[in-house]
Scaffold this active site. Structure first.
Site, PDB file in Angstrom:
ATOM      1  N   TRP A 192      58.301  42.661  30.521  1.00  0.00           N
ATOM      2  CA  TRP A 192      57.035  43.168  29.991  1.00  0.00           C
ATOM      3  C   TRP A 192      57.121  43.376  28.490  1.00  0.00           C
ATOM      4  O   TRP A 192      56.147  43.147  27.759  1.00  0.00           O
ATOM      5  CB  TRP A 192      56.627  44.442  30.722  1.00  0.00           C
ATOM      6  CG  TRP A 192      56.249  44.140  32.139  1.00  0.00           C
ATOM      7  CD1 TRP A 192      56.908  44.519  33.268  1.00  0.00           C
ATOM      8  CD2 TRP A 192      55.150  43.329  32.577  1.00  0.00           C
ATOM      9  NE1 TRP A 192      56.279  44.008  34.385  1.00  0.00           N
ATOM     10  CE2 TRP A 192      55.213  43.277  33.991  1.00  0.00           C
ATOM     11  CE3 TRP A 192      54.124  42.646  31.912  1.00  0.00           C
ATOM     12  CZ2 TRP A 192      54.272  42.571  34.748  1.00  0.00           C
ATOM     13  CZ3 TRP A 192      53.198  41.945  32.669  1.00  0.00           C
ATOM     14  CH2 TRP A 192      53.274  41.912  34.060  1.00  0.00           C
TER      15      TRP A 192
ATOM     16  N   ASP B 120      54.271  51.591  26.704  1.00  0.00           N
ATOM     17  CA  ASP B 120      53.707  51.033  27.931  1.00  0.00           C
ATOM     18  C   ASP B 120      54.304  51.793  29.106  1.00  0.00           C
ATOM     19  O   ASP B 120      55.398  51.490  29.583  1.00  0.00           O
ATOM     20  CB  ASP B 120      54.034  49.540  28.016  1.00  0.00           C
ATOM     21  CG  ASP B 120      53.537  48.898  29.310  1.00  0.00           C
ATOM     22  OD1 ASP B 120      52.968  49.617  30.156  1.00  0.00           O
ATOM     23  OD2 ASP B 120      53.732  47.680  29.479  1.00  0.00           O
TER      24      ASP B 120
ATOM     25  N   LYS C   1      49.925  51.196  39.674  1.00  0.00           N
ATOM     26  CA  LYS C   1      51.266  51.576  40.100  1.00  0.00           C
ATOM     27  C   LYS C   1      51.336  53.057  40.480  1.00  0.00           C
ATOM     28  O   LYS C   1      51.704  53.395  41.586  1.00  0.00           O
ATOM     29  CB  LYS C   1      52.276  51.247  38.996  1.00  0.00           C
ATOM     30  CG  LYS C   1      52.283  49.760  38.639  1.00  0.00           C
ATOM     31  CD  LYS C   1      53.224  49.449  37.495  1.00  0.00           C
ATOM     32  CE  LYS C   1      53.091  48.006  37.025  1.00  0.00           C
ATOM     33  NZ  LYS C   1      53.469  47.029  38.048  1.00  0.00           N
TER      34      LYS C   1
END
Length: 363
Positions: free
Chosen positions: A102, A172, A196
């Site tokens: 990511w 993030d 999530k």
């Protein structure tokens, strides 16, 4: 109905109590004769839902008053572009710390808009650790520093918050938000895809310090109106029709978290769940986890089997046992158990029991 234990990395497990309440309110929300999905986002009813969700999140995370909370579309991946568009503010460089897939995606997107200084990378060890503070090479003239505190795919977690001085720190937190207490004031901006630890897919929460809300003149030329944090803030995240049902469900999750005792209480459970699983893996000669112990995620636990030829059998039998979505990300293979807030401790216990039985018969 029997609920399986869902270890998916995202869209991830939601609390059963939240799903049951949403089911009860599906066709008729609080006696209004219609679903929340059918309701105008500008109605007083939905505005009250939105405002309560924001306040509950502020309470849970102790968000300071000088931060805006935005409920945006496009997931966390859209933020990879929106961050440089909004936060460069006339500067041509940003620092990025690279600790996994990511991070790499965020870097690739940022390079479309500015010079990227890789302040540190752990790619040489296959992203099995996070760099220490003294390994960071930060730029004094950077517009911001970006990092991913918890890499979902590799299961790598920072054990500290980087010190970036006066340069805003952007994080993030997609797979770690609300899993442990954090000091929001240490950050210029925090963002997290909802699917999530917050709610269903379709929503991204952005927590941004007010002084970083750039006006049109300060943003990167050509930035779409919908990509402006200031426009979102000025319009209460309702410049256009927001993903109302995702927002509503996220609010129910925030309520549920408060009922569990808040973030500190859920963090104790999370650490206990993770420790159980890591202790079992470390005590086995059949399973292994590659991540440095001080950088192990309490949300995403990757592991490998002694013989990769057994992977398909493991997945088939675990699914038959009601343990779902244990396959590792396609980019790395192996297994991964994502044990977010909504995954009960009983699910981790059941997983450990299955792993022990599978190893015993397969060794």
């Amino acid at each position: 109905m029997t609920r399986a234990f869902n270890f998916c990395a995202g869209p991830a497990a939601l609390p059963t109590a939240v799903l049951e309440r949403a089911q009860q309110e599906m066709a008729d929300w609080q006696g209004k004769g219609l679903s929340i999905m059918e309701m105008s986002h500008r109605s007083k009813e939905f505005v009250s839902v939105a405002e309560k969700a924001e306040q509950d999140l502020r309470d849970l995370m102790q968000i300071p008053d000088n931060y805006k909370v935005l409920f945006m579309q496009g997931g966390a991946s859209s933020q990879f572009s929106m961050i440089p568009m909004n936060l460069l503010r006339g500067k041509g460089k940003a620092d990025y710390i690279c600790t996994g897939q990511w991070s790499k995606k965020a870097i690739a997107e940022a390079k479309r808009y500015c010079d990227v200084n890789i302040a540190a990378t752990t790619e040489a060890n296959n992203f099995t650790s996070a760099p220490s503070q003294d390994e960071l090479t930060l730029s004094a003239d950077a517009a911001y520093v970006h990092y991913c505190p918890n890499e979902t795919i590799g299961g790598v977690k920072f054990d500290y918050i980087p010190d970036t001085g006066d340069v805003p720190l952007v994080a993030d937190y997609s797979s770690a938000i609300l899993s442990e207490d954090i000091d929001v004031s240490r950050f210029g901006m925090i963002y997290a895809g909802a699917q999530k630890n917050i709610g269903p897919a379709g929503l991204c929460v952005v927590i941004i310090r007010e002084d970083l809300l750039a006006d049109a003149d300060a943003m990167l030329a050509g930035t779409p109106t919908m990509f402006s944090y200031k426009v979102a803030a000025d319009n209460g995240s309702m410049y256009n029709t927001p993903p109302t049902y995702s927002w509503y469900l996220s609010g129910l999750v925030f309520e549920w978290l408060k009922q569990q005792g808040g973030v500190a209480a859920i963090a104790d459970i999370n650490r206990r769940k993770a420790q159980k699983l890591y202790d079992f893996i470390d005590g086995s000669d059949f399973y292994a986890n590659p991540v440095a112990k001080h950088n192990r995620s309490i949300m995403n636990v990757p592991f490998t089997l002694k013989d990769a030829a057994l992977d398909k059998t493991f997945l088939a039998e675990s699914e038959a046992a009601g343990l779902l979505n244990l396959a590792g990300h396609r980019s790395v293979g192996g297994m991964r158990a994502s044990i977010y807030n909504a995954v009960p401790e009983a699910g981790v216990d059941a997983l450990i029991q299955f792993m022990a039985e599978f190893a015993a018969k397969s060794s």
